[in-house]
Design an enzyme around this catalytic site. Structure first.
Site, PDB file in Angstrom:
ATOM      1  N   ASP A 121      -7.278  13.211 -24.911  1.00  0.00           N
ATOM      2  CA  ASP A 121      -7.352  11.809 -24.481  1.00  0.00           C
ATOM      3  C   ASP A 121      -6.674  10.994 -25.573  1.00  0.00           C
ATOM      4  O   ASP A 121      -7.258  10.696 -26.607  1.00  0.00           O
ATOM      5  CB  ASP A 121      -8.816  11.386 -24.315  1.00  0.00           C
ATOM      6  N   GLU A 157      -0.466   4.875  -0.487  1.00  0.00           N
ATOM      7  CA  GLU A 157      -1.224   6.115  -0.701  1.00  0.00           C
ATOM      8  C   GLU A 157      -0.307   7.326  -0.584  1.00  0.00           C
ATOM      9  O   GLU A 157       0.582   7.367   0.278  1.00  0.00           O
ATOM     10  CB  GLU A 157      -2.338   6.262   0.340  1.00  0.00           C
ATOM     11  N   THR A 173      -4.342   5.806 -21.537  1.00  0.00           N
ATOM     12  CA  THR A 173      -4.051   4.490 -20.975  1.00  0.00           C
ATOM     13  C   THR A 173      -2.607   4.156 -21.327  1.00  0.00           C
ATOM     14  O   THR A 173      -1.984   4.833 -22.146  1.00  0.00           O
ATOM     15  CB  THR A 173      -4.978   3.407 -21.563  1.00  0.00           C
ATOM     16  N   TYR A 201       0.850  -1.207   0.000  1.00  0.00           N
ATOM     17  CA  TYR A 201       0.000   0.000   0.000  1.00  0.00           C
ATOM     18  C   TYR A 201       0.878   1.246   0.000  1.00  0.00           C
ATOM     19  O   TYR A 201       1.829   1.338   0.772  1.00  0.00           O
ATOM     20  CB  TYR A 201      -0.897   0.019   1.241  1.00  0.00           C
ATOM     21  N   LYS A 205      -2.145   0.351 -24.746  1.00  0.00           N
ATOM     22  CA  LYS A 205      -2.543   0.197 -26.154  1.00  0.00           C
ATOM     23  C   LYS A 205      -1.281   0.304 -27.020  1.00  0.00           C
ATOM     24  O   LYS A 205      -0.404  -0.544 -26.912  1.00  0.00           O
ATOM     25  CB  LYS A 205      -3.610   1.232 -26.497  1.00  0.00           C
ATOM     26  N   ARG A 244      -1.926  -2.807 -18.412  1.00  0.00           N
ATOM     27  CA  ARG A 244      -3.203  -2.100 -18.347  1.00  0.00           C
ATOM     28  C   ARG A 244      -3.104  -1.029 -17.264  1.00  0.00           C
ATOM     29  O   ARG A 244      -2.712  -1.317 -16.133  1.00  0.00           O
ATOM     30  CB  ARG A 244      -4.335  -3.058 -17.991  1.00  0.00           C
TER      31      ARG A 244
HETATM   32  N1  DSN Z   1     -12.110  -0.031 -24.670  1.00  0.00           N
HETATM   33  C1  DSN Z   1     -11.118   0.790 -25.322  1.00  0.00           C
HETATM   34  C2  DSN Z   1     -11.134   0.617 -26.788  1.00  0.00           C
HETATM   35  O1  DSN Z   1     -11.183  -0.508 -27.227  1.00  0.00           O
HETATM   36  O2  DSN Z   1     -11.063   1.593 -27.532  1.00  0.00           O
HETATM   37  C3  DSN Z   1     -11.196   2.204 -24.975  1.00  0.00           C
HETATM   38  O3  DSN Z   1     -11.384   2.380 -23.636  1.00  0.00           O
END
Ligand code: DSN
Length: 426
Positions: free
Chosen positions: A204, A59, A231, A57, A234, A240
């Site tokens: 974003d 925080e 994120t 933990y 990707k 993730r």
């Molecule tokens: N679920 C993702 C996507 O496939 O674009 C975006 O959050």
């Protein structure tokens, strides 16, 4: 070469979970992943995810924690932050968001009060759920207004309408970003409109973060954006997770930190932050630049096949890693039928609504696919084009079992010729 993960303790203690892990490994090894938001992490990133940091933990922020025993968590979080800032050329980063949607909500709550207005891309034009879908929690807190494309066949954003709406609605945030849009955004126009109406310019970049980090696509920070959220799993090819990057405002940075913790989250997932740090280290290597360029080349090669075969693509093609194709309009195959038949031949992607959709969101007109994962496996333009041809063949012969088996064998052959690599660093 792809080495199977060692899981002796799970195998001894929990056969059902061990079998599912092996099943997923086989699925990934024998098929091709074309969901544009998915990728494969390196074994090094995997090791960090499975490390002892999952026990801790932490925080707070490095040097300012609420629990003892932080000498090593501080090391990894500081390294992670430093690498994130270097990748995106910014001064501040919060690497604790658990994923993209929590990162969005953290930015909204840092920069707005409940009831304030935010402007995002219309979901049916390629925007993300968290940019205003009425079923999301953020849509219950904030007032969303939208912008969209002037022409779905060119992908051109209607900036005149966007400016008019922004002048009338006075959003506090204008968010540039998408999850199903295939063109480069004109960030300068976004930033100019945001400045004119006194809004924060937020990007974003979840889908294209890796492409931006590698310099293959434009960086919104070069056009006056205040915040980028993303994120990490990707095109950036990390675990993730999410993160928030701030160009240079200490005030915004402090607000974002408070919004993440204690505003929205408790303890950060330190194993995940260790894995982000490892993946960012990989993204800083020269190999990653070549990887990002190849993602774009492979997507273009696939789009060229779709164009040649007269399959309509929203935006008229692609300038990034993804393609949104109107398979119902072009091949008389619904999005769900396409997803199913492609699954049968070993290609994973997702059905997707298109602008001006006439069908249900559960069986829409489109499919969305992209090249980050197949590029990680080493496919180049020639193989990517062949995969695109096989996709169209499979959709055209969706009821022909013998043809589908033939295509399945070819896909399996490509998957075996291009195994998931263990490492991305030479
Ligand atoms: N679920 C993702 C996507 O496939 O674009 C975006 O959050």
């Amino acid at each position: 070469m792809s080495t199977a993960q060692q899981i002796p303790f799970i195998e001894a203690q929990d056969p059902a979970i061990a079998a599912a892990i092996r099943g997923e490994e086989d699925r990934e090894a024998n098929g091709l992943e074309l969901v544009p938001s998915e990728n494969y992490v390196s074994k090094a990133t995997h090791e960090a995810l499975g490390s002892s940091f999952t026990n801790k933990y932490s925080e707070g922020l490095p040097g300012k924690r609420y629990y003892g025993g932080q000498e090593f968590t501080d090391v990894i979080e500081n390294i992670c932050i430093e690498r994130a800032c270097k990748l995106f050329n910014c001064k501040y980063a919060n690497v604790q968001p658990l994923s993209g949607a929590p990162a969005n909500l953290a930015v909204y709550s840092a920069l707005m009060k409940p009831g304030d207005t935010i402007m995002g891309m219309d979901l049916s034009h390629g925007g993300h759920l968290t940019h205003g879908n009425p079923h999301t929690h953020s849509a219950k807190i904030y007032n969303f207004v939208t912008y969209g494309m002037k022409d779905p066949d060119t992908g051109e954003i209607d900036f005149d309408e966007m400016r008019e709406t922004a002048l009338a609605e006075k959003p506090k945030i204008i968010i540039a970003g998408f999850s199903a849009y295939s063109r480069e955004l004109d960030y300068q126009k976004f930033a100019d409109i945001a400045k004119e109406v006194g809004a924060y310019a937020v990007a974003d970049m979840a889908h294209i973060a890796g492409l931006i980090a590698a310099g293959a696509l434009k960086n919104p920070f070069d056009y006056g954006f205040d915040v980028i959220l993303t994120t990490t799993h990707k095109s950036l090819r990390g675990p993730r997770g999410g993160m928030i990057l701030i160009k240079d405002s200490e005030d915004i940075f402090k607000k974002v930190n408070r919004a993440v913790f204690p505003g929205l989250q408790g303890g950060p997932h330190m194993n995940n932050i260790a894995a982000k740090a490892v993946a960012f280290g990989e993204a800083l290597k020269p190999e990653f630049k070549a990887y990002a360029q190849q993602i774009l080349k492979n997507a273009k090669a696939m789009a060229d096949v779709f164009e040649r075969e007269n399959v309509r693509m929203l935006g008229g093609g692609t300038e990034n890693h993804l393609i949104l194709a109107d398979v119902y309009g072009s091949l008389n195959v619904t999005g769900q039928e396409a997803e199913t038949v492609l699954d049968e031949v070993g290609i994973t992607l997702n059905k997707n609504s298109i602008a001006g959709e006439t069908r249900s969101m559960f069986d829409p007109s489109g499919i969305r696919f992209g090249t980050p994962a197949i590029t990680t496996r080493g496919l180049k333009e020639k193989e990517s084009a062949r995969v695109a041809e096989l996709m169209i063949e499979a959709m055209k012969h969706k009821d022909d079992q013998a043809k589908k088996e033939e295509i399945r064998e070819e896909i399996r052959g490509i998957a075996h010729a291009f195994p998931i690599p263990d490492s991305f660093v030479k």
